[in-house]
Design a protein around this motif. Structure first.
Motif, PDB file in Angstrom:
ATOM      1  N   TYR A   1       0.836  -1.193   0.000  1.00 28.89           N
ATOM      2  CA  TYR A   1       0.000   0.000   0.000  1.00 28.89           C
ATOM      3  C   TYR A   1       0.875   1.248   0.000  1.00 28.89           C
ATOM      4  CZ  TYR A   1       1.145   0.622   4.908  1.00 28.89           C
ATOM      5  OH  TYR A   1       1.824   0.807   6.076  1.00 28.89           O
ATOM      6  N   PHE A   2       0.223   2.372  -0.242  1.00 25.52           N
ATOM      7  CA  PHE A   2       0.825   3.676   0.009  1.00 25.52           C
ATOM      8  C   PHE A   2      -0.286   4.622   0.439  1.00 25.52           C
ATOM      9  CE2 PHE A   2      -0.051   3.869  -4.579  1.00 25.52           C
ATOM     10  CZ  PHE A   2      -0.714   5.082  -4.703  1.00 25.52           C
ATOM     11  N   MET A   3       0.112   5.727   1.021  1.00 27.25           N
ATOM     12  CA  MET A   3      -0.846   6.719   1.507  1.00 27.25           C
ATOM     13  C   MET A   3      -0.980   7.830   0.473  1.00 27.25           C
ATOM     14  SD  MET A   3      -1.696   5.363   4.357  1.00 27.25           S
ATOM     15  CE  MET A   3      -2.627   6.618   5.230  1.00 27.25           C
ATOM     16  N   ASN A   4      -2.224   8.249   0.229  1.00 27.09           N
ATOM     17  CA  ASN A   4      -2.496   9.338  -0.703  1.00 27.09           C
ATOM     18  C   ASN A   4      -3.503  10.266  -0.039  1.00 27.09           C
ATOM     19  OD1 ASN A   4      -2.869  11.016  -2.862  1.00 27.09           O
ATOM     20  ND2 ASN A   4      -3.833   9.491  -4.173  1.00 27.09           N
ATOM     21  N   VAL A   5      -3.062  11.451   0.332  1.00 28.15           N
ATOM     22  CA  VAL A   5      -3.886  12.449   1.011  1.00 28.15           C
ATOM     23  C   VAL A   5      -4.582  11.827   2.221  1.00 28.15           C
ATOM     24  CG1 VAL A   5      -5.570  14.299   0.653  1.00 28.15           C
ATOM     25  CG2 VAL A   5      -4.282  13.452  -1.284  1.00 28.15           C
TER      26      VAL A   5
ATOM     27  N   GLN B   1      -5.293   8.790   2.802  1.00 32.51           N
ATOM     28  CA  GLN B   1      -6.052   7.569   2.534  1.00 32.51           C
ATOM     29  C   GLN B   1      -5.103   6.458   2.106  1.00 32.51           C
ATOM     30  OE1 GLN B   1      -8.974   7.939  -0.563  1.00 32.51           O
ATOM     31  NE2 GLN B   1      -9.820   5.913  -0.204  1.00 32.51           N
ATOM     32  N   GLN B   2      -5.306   5.279   2.666  1.00 34.05           N
ATOM     33  CA  GLN B   2      -4.461   4.139   2.325  1.00 34.05           C
ATOM     34  C   GLN B   2      -4.971   3.501   1.027  1.00 34.05           C
ATOM     35  OE1 GLN B   2      -4.571   0.426   4.701  1.00 34.05           O
ATOM     36  NE2 GLN B   2      -2.427   0.896   5.162  1.00 34.05           N
ATOM     37  N   ILE B   3      -4.090   3.398   0.031  1.00 35.32           N
ATOM     38  CA  ILE B   3      -4.407   2.764  -1.246  1.00 35.32           C
ATOM     39  C   ILE B   3      -3.754   1.384  -1.215  1.00 35.32           C
ATOM     40  CG2 ILE B   3      -4.297   2.941  -3.750  1.00 35.32           C
ATOM     41  CD1 ILE B   3      -5.741   5.321  -2.392  1.00 35.32           C
TER      42      ILE B   3
ATOM     43  N   TYR C   1       7.296   2.618  -8.802  1.00 37.25           N
ATOM     44  CA  TYR C   1       7.295   3.289  -7.507  1.00 37.25           C
ATOM     45  C   TYR C   1       8.702   3.698  -7.065  1.00 37.25           C
ATOM     46  CZ  TYR C   1       2.565   1.537  -7.413  1.00 37.25           C
ATOM     47  OH  TYR C   1       1.252   1.269  -7.724  1.00 37.25           O
TER      48      TYR C   1
ATOM     49  N   ASP D   1       6.144  10.210  -1.928  1.00 33.62           N
ATOM     50  CA  ASP D   1       4.778   9.784  -1.630  1.00 33.62           C
ATOM     51  C   ASP D   1       4.570   8.270  -1.670  1.00 33.62           C
ATOM     52  OD1 ASP D   1       3.989  12.458  -1.324  1.00 33.62           O
ATOM     53  OD2 ASP D   1       3.531  12.639  -3.466  1.00 33.62           O
ATOM     54  N   TYR D   2       5.644   7.489  -1.845  1.00 35.52           N
ATOM     55  CA  TYR D   2       5.499   6.025  -1.885  1.00 35.52           C
ATOM     56  C   TYR D   2       6.331   5.339  -0.804  1.00 35.52           C
ATOM     57  CZ  TYR D   2       3.426   6.818  -6.488  1.00 35.52           C
ATOM     58  OH  TYR D   2       2.630   7.239  -7.516  1.00 35.52           O
TER      59      TYR D   2
END
Length: 124
Positions: free
Chosen positions: A41-45, A47-49, A89, A99-100
């Motif tokens: 996963y990674f976090m985007n704003v 939120q966990q994607i 990534y 961001d990753y």
């Protein structure tokens, strides 16, 4: 060797209950492809994607050693295959792109869990 190969094949069924493919079977090696939910996963704003992967595990017994090669074949988000690969990534120097930061440790955790399960299964 036959016992080790049989255990390696059995592990494929044990660990991947929702299905897997075993192929390239020789006297001392085989390859297993399977899916893994929540692989990284990674976090985007905030939120966990979360991504699912299709992975390949090549298992080879050579000179009293077991050599494992783990490869990410495909990446899925919401069961839709992504056009990106795991290398997307990372920067060209091997560092994670901005961001990753969570990608590498979360994917390493998944790979380690798969490899530990295999090791425990054949050493039982």
């Amino acid at each position: 060797m036959e016992d080790l190969m049989a255990l390696a094949d059995e592990w494929g069924y044990f660990y991947n209950k929702k299905g897997h493919d075993t192929y390239n079977v020789t006297a001392n090696s085989l390859t297993i492809d399977a899916m893994r939910k929540n692989a990284f996963y990674f976090m985007n704003v905030g939120q966990q994607i979360v991504f699912k992967i299709k992975y390949s595990l090549k298992i080879e017994f050579v000179d009293n050693k077991c050599v494992l090669k783990f490869t990410v074949l495909e990446i899925y988000n919401n069961d839709k295959i992504q056009k990106s690969g795991i290398s997307d990534y990372f920067a060209s120097d091997g560092t994670l792109k901005d961001d990753y930061e969570e990608v590498k440790p979360s994917l390493e955790k998944t790979a380690n869990e798969i490899l530990a399960s295999f090791t425990k299964y054949i050493n039982r």
